[in-house]
Enzyme design. Sequence first.
Site: not given
Length: 611
Positions: A87, A161, A185
């Site tokens: 990420k 996210s 997330s």
Amino acid sequence: MPADLNDLSLANLPFADLSSRVAAYRAGRDPMADLRATHAAISAATGSHAWISVMPLAMIEATLAAASRRLEAGEDLPLYGAPFAVKDNIDVAGLPTTAACPAFAFTPTTSATAVDRLVAAGAIPVGKTNLDQFATGLSGARSPYGVPASALDPTLVSGGSSSGSAIAVATGLAPFALGTDTAGSGRVPAAFNNVVGLKPTRGLISAIGVTPACRSLDCVSVFAATVADALLVTRIAAGFDAADPYSRRAPADALATPAVAPFRFGVLDAATLALCDAVVQAAYLRSISRLEAIGGTAVAIDWTPMRQAAALLYDGPWIAERLAAVGDFLGENPDRVHPAVGGVIAQGKNWSAVDAFQGQYRLAALARQAEAIWDAVDIVLTPTAPEHPSIDAMLADPIGRNARLGLFTNFVNLMDLAALAVPSDLTYAGLPTGVTLVGPAFSDGRLAVIGDLLHRATPAASLGATRTALAATAPVAASPRDGVTLAVVGAHLRGEPLNWQLTDRNAEFLGAAKTGAGYSLYALAGTTPPKPGLLRDGGDGGVALELWRLTPEAFGTFVAGIPAPLGVGSVELEDGSVVKGFLCEPHAVAGARDITVFGGWRAFLTAAQAA
């Protein structure tokens, strides 16, 4: 599925999980050929909006070459050759960290601790993935790099996210990926992409090298196609990090996987479940039945303290912690931040220091109320999200829809709990649903055992958006209850860099002990990571150590990977018993510092840091 995500050369790889992939590479399959195919597929997947950057092929080759040299030298690399995605709020040396904000971007010279530990185990980072900007959102629809869709339906949100990380795993481009989780997330995207999302106990994995959202709550999370793969990666990435003030020394059994015994699991009351759409309700009820079939007893719980704690995350003073993380940048660049993200973070200005303390008091009171729940059950089962909205619906109501997605996730980090999101049924339309198992801090291993059984109880379960059957993969293995007892004195101690070589083999921690008289401990020169050598040379003894138990098979593979000048022999303990343990060849301590006076390796390291 978008065509550019379904690269046939990757879909036809002859392995379904991490262990079989690594075994194939060790048996002679060329990992670089697969990495080139992965690199090409990521480079071509621009229409998916899942990736922000791809690792240059030359850097991939160099990382694999370094791992190959270490493997040939006898090191045990349990992730050898396996690609992984990261990420883009987690640092990877040489690639920009953007946090999905181009104006914020910087290129780190060092990687996050979690990334370093995975690379040390032989894994190869191949790219950075998209996210809701500054990890603020659960939809995946708040990024200037595009709005990624669910890997199973181009009209539905991917979840956030950690949107890109979940998609990378779901499409088969990476067998595992790192995300972060503050409010869900690492779990919501797992549900929306039919993969596993392991959100560890806070502090179990170091957050050094992570751009913070709420620093006191943030967790590095793991996405994988199976629970076994997610657990393997977590065991390797976990470990105490003195550089991270929120890192914690985990109990020895935090990631152990005990055999399933009869257990009690909390379930939602009818009124709370009615907040979900009909598809989610039906999948949740089927999951309850499956848990009962594997030995669980459903117990109705009062959801009130969890619901009220969840509301504190965005309707309480914790929003000010997001402002603390990126408020200066936001103030200087208000027009370069996503409007929804900027609007959320700016609300942090509305909370005072008094509000922050009152929020802490309120949370403590809710946690006390929740103790009654944990007295009654071992784990809690929830839907991962109450619905799976379309991209159009999310863009039409970005705040309201996003808030709804956190109904069953926002409370977990606030209340210091562990969580594991696993896929449930695909609906008649082929769309994913998911459930989450929640437990007390450091119940991660127990959640993995039960979660894996629940995942495998799902009829015709497949991996992500691929056609690969879950049944083709290895299940979570139970920790050993008998076998060989091994004494470790240095880098394999809990929280030290090589401890994963034990936990990866499901070794069971038995406790601390000391050597008998006659032993000395030396700080060896030129070892990476730093290691001591234990020698029976008539020294004072009383050297601190830990005892671990492995199956005979695991012990054999462990010993085979020990590099010279270390080896395993017989070590006499303070109580007169004899166990297998690390010993050093005498020639290696010539000129080495005798550190026996410190009493053990940890005490020596502490003294060295203080000097």
